[in-house]
Write an enzyme that holds these catalytic residues in place. Sequence first.
Site, mmCIF file in Angstrom:
data_model
loop_
_atom_site.group_PDB
_atom_site.id
_atom_site.type_symbol
_atom_site.label_atom_id
_atom_site.label_comp_id
_atom_site.label_asym_id
_atom_site.label_seq_id
_atom_site.Cartn_x
_atom_site.Cartn_y
_atom_site.Cartn_z
ATOM 1 N N GLY A 10 64.039 -61.536 11.390
ATOM 2 C CA GLY A 10 62.920 -62.455 11.288
ATOM 3 C C GLY A 10 63.296 -63.776 10.655
ATOM 4 C CD GLN A 11 60.679 -68.390 12.767
ATOM 5 O OE1 GLN A 11 60.959 -69.580 12.632
ATOM 6 N NE2 GLN A 11 59.524 -67.994 13.267
ATOM 7 C CG LEU A 36 58.094 -51.782 8.961
ATOM 8 C CD1 LEU A 36 57.237 -53.023 8.770
ATOM 9 C CD2 LEU A 36 58.251 -51.044 7.640
ATOM 10 C CE1 TYR A 60 54.206 -54.706 18.977
ATOM 11 C CE2 TYR A 60 52.728 -56.579 18.727
ATOM 12 C CZ TYR A 60 53.345 -55.632 19.534
ATOM 13 O OH TYR A 60 53.100 -55.620 20.886
ATOM 14 C CB THR A 61 55.497 -61.460 15.103
ATOM 15 O OG1 THR A 61 56.765 -61.329 15.758
ATOM 16 C CG2 THR A 61 55.659 -61.161 13.618
ATOM 17 C CB THR A 100 49.254 -64.081 9.935
ATOM 18 O OG1 THR A 100 48.985 -65.043 10.957
ATOM 19 C CG2 THR A 100 48.335 -62.892 10.175
ATOM 20 C CG ASP A 101 47.371 -68.689 11.069
ATOM 21 O OD1 ASP A 101 48.544 -68.276 11.037
ATOM 22 O OD2 ASP A 101 46.838 -69.118 12.112
ATOM 23 C CE1 TYR A 124 51.079 -60.631 13.915
ATOM 24 C CE2 TYR A 124 49.689 -62.589 13.885
ATOM 25 C CZ TYR A 124 50.780 -61.893 13.417
ATOM 26 O OH TYR A 124 51.581 -62.449 12.441
ATOM 27 C CD1 TRP A 149 49.994 -72.370 13.273
ATOM 28 C CD2 TRP A 149 50.291 -74.554 13.640
ATOM 29 N NE1 TRP A 149 48.900 -72.829 13.961
ATOM 30 C CE2 TRP A 149 49.058 -74.163 14.195
ATOM 31 C CE3 TRP A 149 50.682 -75.882 13.724
ATOM 32 C CZ2 TRP A 149 48.218 -75.061 14.861
ATOM 33 C CZ3 TRP A 149 49.846 -76.781 14.374
ATOM 34 C CH2 TRP A 149 48.629 -76.372 14.945
#
Length: 292
Positions: A10-11, A36, A60-61, A100-101, A124, A149
């Site tokens: 992941g980032q 997970l 999970y994105t 997350t937003d 999500y 973002w």
Amino acid sequence: MRLVVTGREGQVAASLLEAGREDVEVVAIGRPQLDLARPETVIDAIAAAKPDIVVSAAAYTAVDQAEDEPELAYAVNAAGAGEVAQAAARRGVPVIHLSTDYVFDGTKDGPYLETDATAPIGVYGASKLAGEQAVASANPRHLILRTAWVYSPFGKNFAKTMLRLASDRDEIPVVADQWGNPTSALDIADAILHAAARLHRNEDFAAWGIYHLAGTDETNWSGFARYILDTSGGLGGPSARVRDIAATDYLTKARRPVNSRLSSAKFASVFGWRAPVLQKSAREVIRRLLSR
């Protein structure tokens, strides 16, 4: 301090691994040792890593795919996140969980605060909200960091996509009626390290709970695209014209919040950290992407 982060690809995980400092050892654990979607792997994997603090970054994105795979999205983002928090609690250490937003419906006129009501509009977002609740229930010593973002030199993200499209197109249509705070994963990693150091040296820390952690500046997707491509062109990279379109002209399986703006004032007040301006953060990411 030993910081154990879930996920390797992941980032944020990649940014944390890169940003490790002399007094911080960052260890990333992922599949197959920690999966997970297989909660029975979590406790042993985290115990073996011997963390002082756990960063729950794996998730999970796939926002659109989640509409077709709700069971997997909930298994990873809700049950899996809860297992990570419980594993940290068993070792008596805090957990820093990334959210997350998308837990909001995007109808507010203005940046969202931590106290605003949540109302996810897709699988999500609902699975991530369930994960927040699972983390809070499993480990009272938790920081839940909602971000938005996210872009970086790593993984798949909007900045990479714009540069790729600009390499063979003169014009790129980009949504102009969705607003948010572009957030560099490099900055998220720096903020996490800053907060983790505070938690590690202050055993009496009591301001646990939910925080928003997003970029300082707000814009729409087309405005962000223009900045990316103008900066790239100035650095000798690909560039293209950006054409504003409506979200209804770019249909996706999952709805996106119209307003993803997050106020990070609470995090700045408690931890004394604020993200750099967009121009600084984005330019650094674009420079690194072009250098590859």
